[in-house]
Design an enzyme around this catalytic site. Structure first.
Site, mmCIF file in Angstrom:
data_model
loop_
_atom_site.group_PDB
_atom_site.id
_atom_site.type_symbol
_atom_site.label_atom_id
_atom_site.label_comp_id
_atom_site.label_asym_id
_atom_site.label_seq_id
_atom_site.Cartn_x
_atom_site.Cartn_y
_atom_site.Cartn_z
ATOM 1 C CB ALA A 129 -0.925 0.014 1.214
ATOM 2 C CB ALA A 130 1.714 3.858 -2.000
ATOM 3 C CB ALA A 131 -0.986 6.003 2.763
ATOM 4 C CB SER A 132 -1.209 11.050 2.438
ATOM 5 O OG SER A 132 -1.518 10.667 3.774
ATOM 6 C CG LEU A 133 1.175 11.224 6.296
ATOM 7 C CD1 LEU A 133 0.934 11.296 7.798
ATOM 8 C CD2 LEU A 133 1.642 12.571 5.762
ATOM 9 C CB VAL A 136 2.454 -0.597 4.104
ATOM 10 C CG1 VAL A 136 2.519 -1.786 5.067
ATOM 11 C CG2 VAL A 136 1.836 0.612 4.786
ATOM 12 C CG ASP A 285 -7.132 11.129 9.024
ATOM 13 O OD1 ASP A 285 -7.923 11.995 8.608
ATOM 14 O OD2 ASP A 285 -5.964 11.377 9.356
#
Length: 498
Positions: A129-133, A136, A285
């Protein structure tokens, strides 16, 4: 704030370039939207362009997109579909950069775990996964087994600080130009402090363990992954790996896994209602990239599956314990359900200032009765928009009132907007959401207990009676609200508020 200003003024060309990038890109998209002429094809194109724009501009703007992705009551389906990709499918940064960061952090911790990663061929080619901050990776460590490792994006702190510096300048200019009594700069500073806190994964580890302790009695229906402190630092967080996860906003995917979407929605609603009304802790969130579901054994029901709620992200929580804000919110929700206009006004003024008449409609369109709202404000609530009677000064006064009320009520409303969007995506009726929240609002006024007990027979009867009465009145009101909306200048079709 002073340190932020000093640092940014030392890099004037970088800050100016960032400002030009943000305003030019946003301005170009806005102009394109104005000239698009509308239609399905235009909406699809603009939605995709908006997602790419927010990704390009970085984490501060991705956060905005994540919140909007949950508001199915505000945005058209093409925008919801595109912005949902920002919850866990942001553009990843290079594997080599992630590997260097992980090696540095673990070496500073005195951990030898990275040598195990090298022995197994290094980091995987792609993150899970790739998120805003952060992004993973799934790793297998000899000492603890399979884990999920969150690695913070490189150079994220200077970028966020620059964005906050630009927002401080804009807030100061806006306050003077609009002659507002509100200190908009202070609001930006408060938001910035919370955003910067999210960059310290040690604080997230604390929150994860705190939440796990508070919700332990809900196991196995609610699951909080274990944190491995020996492999976690300010920029790296190592947690127990969770597999077979299902998106909480995908009813078809839940059905394919043998789950009932309404049962899943009830679990989400009950869990976050308990956190708010009983424990006074608000997950900041709760979007579909941070909370998931998975199917577990149905227990006594052989062959049946039941949902398990998995809360992965604990980067930021809001506290309602100050100045009895939690207790007042319990009273306020009960007053809205009971149409107690006196309590609604008294407590609402603490939370929302002169916009206390609008606050019930923000919480639920069902709370129109007793709010003191006008017919035009009722119609606006049914359309999912702010009434024309609401001025910019009212909005800024509302934000100030919510801060002066002793707790982050704007953060609470932000969180409720996320969960409400998830519940709407799963087809959860508003009657059941209002009833679930009312149950926990009643429980929340009891003496503090680690594990909340159930309602008494009289309390259950009162909750059922209040929701049934509201339901009957709403069913009579809905056609009128739709008529008002069709006759309004905006000529929008009112959404289903039932």
């Amino acid at each position: 704030p002073e340190g932020l200003s000093d640092a940014c003024w030392q890099e004037p060309w970088y800050v100016a370039g960032r400002g030009l990038q943000v305003f030019s890109r946003c301005g170009y998209w806005a102009l394109s939207a104005l000239l698009s002429g509308g239609g399905a094809m235009a909406d699809n194109r603009l939605a995709a362009e908006l997602r790419i724009l927010l990704m390009d501009l970085g984490p501060t703007f991705v956060k905005v997109g994540q919140f909007l992705s949950s508001r199915v009551d505000l945005l058209a389906p093409p925008y919801i579909a595109e912005l949902r990709l920002l919850t866990d499918r942001v553009r990843p940064f290079p594997r080599e950069v992630a590997a260097a960061s992980l090696s540095k952090e673990w070496q500073e911790l005195g951990s030898t775990a990275y040598s195990e990663v090298i022995r197994e061929g290094g980091l995987p080619d792609k993150p899970v996964a790739a998120a805003s901050l952060c992004q993973v990776y799934r790793l297998d460590l000899d000492s603890v087994g399979q884990v999920a490792v969150k690695i913070q994006r490189p150079e994220i702190r200077p970028l966020i600080c620059t964005d906050l510096f630009l927002l401080r300048i804009l807030a100061g200019m806006a306050g003077r130009w609009l002659q507002l009594n509100t200190d908009l700069v202070a609001l930006v500073d408060e938001y910035g402090a919370r955003l910067v806190d999210e960059l310290d994964f040690r604080l997230e580890a604390d929150s994860a363990e705190h939440t796990a302790a508070q919700l332990r009695h809900l196991s196995p229906q609610v699951f909080i992954p274990k944190v491995y402190r020996e492999h976690s630092s300010q920029r790296v967080l190592t947690m127990e790996l969770c597999e077979d996860l299902l998106r909480a906003d995908d009813p078809e995917g839940l059905r394919r896994a043998g789950l009932d979407p309404l049962q899943c929605a009830q679990l989400i609603c009950d869990t976050f209602a308990e956190m708010i009304f009983i424990h006074g802790r608000v997950h900041a969130d709760p979007h579909a990239g941070n909370i998931y579901l998975r199917a577990i054994d149905g227990g006594s029901e052989e062959g049946r599956k039941r949902p398990q709620l998995v809360i992965l992200d604990h980067g930021l929580y809001h506290d309602l314990s100050d100045s009895d804000a939690r207790l007042d919110f319990c009273r306020y929700w009960q007053a809205c359900c009971a149409k107690d206009s006196v309590t609604m006004k008294q407590v609402g003024q603490r939370f929302a200032g002169e916009l206390h008449r609008i606050l019930p409609l923000v919480l639920s369109p069902w709370f129109v009765f007793g709010s003191g709202a006008s017919i035009s404000e009722v119609a606006a609530a049914a359309e999912g928009r702010l009434p024309d009677t609401v001025r910019l000064r009212d909005i800024t006064d509302f934000i100030v009132a919510s801060r002066n009320g002793g707790a982050n009520i704007t953060g609470l409303l932000h969180s409720l907007g996320y969960t409400r969007g998830l519940l709407q995506a799963l087809g959860f009726p508003e009657a059941q959401r209002v009833e679930a929240m009312l149950r926990f609002a009643v429980l929340g006024l009891r003496p503090a207990r680690e594990v909340p007990s159930g309602l008494s027979l009289s309390e259950k009867a009162w909750v059922k009676y209040r929701v049934a009465l509201l339901s009957g009145q709403i069913h009579m009101l809905a056609p009128l609200a739709s008529t008002c909306c069709v006759g309004s200048k905006r000529k929008r079709v009112a959404p289903n508020i039932l």
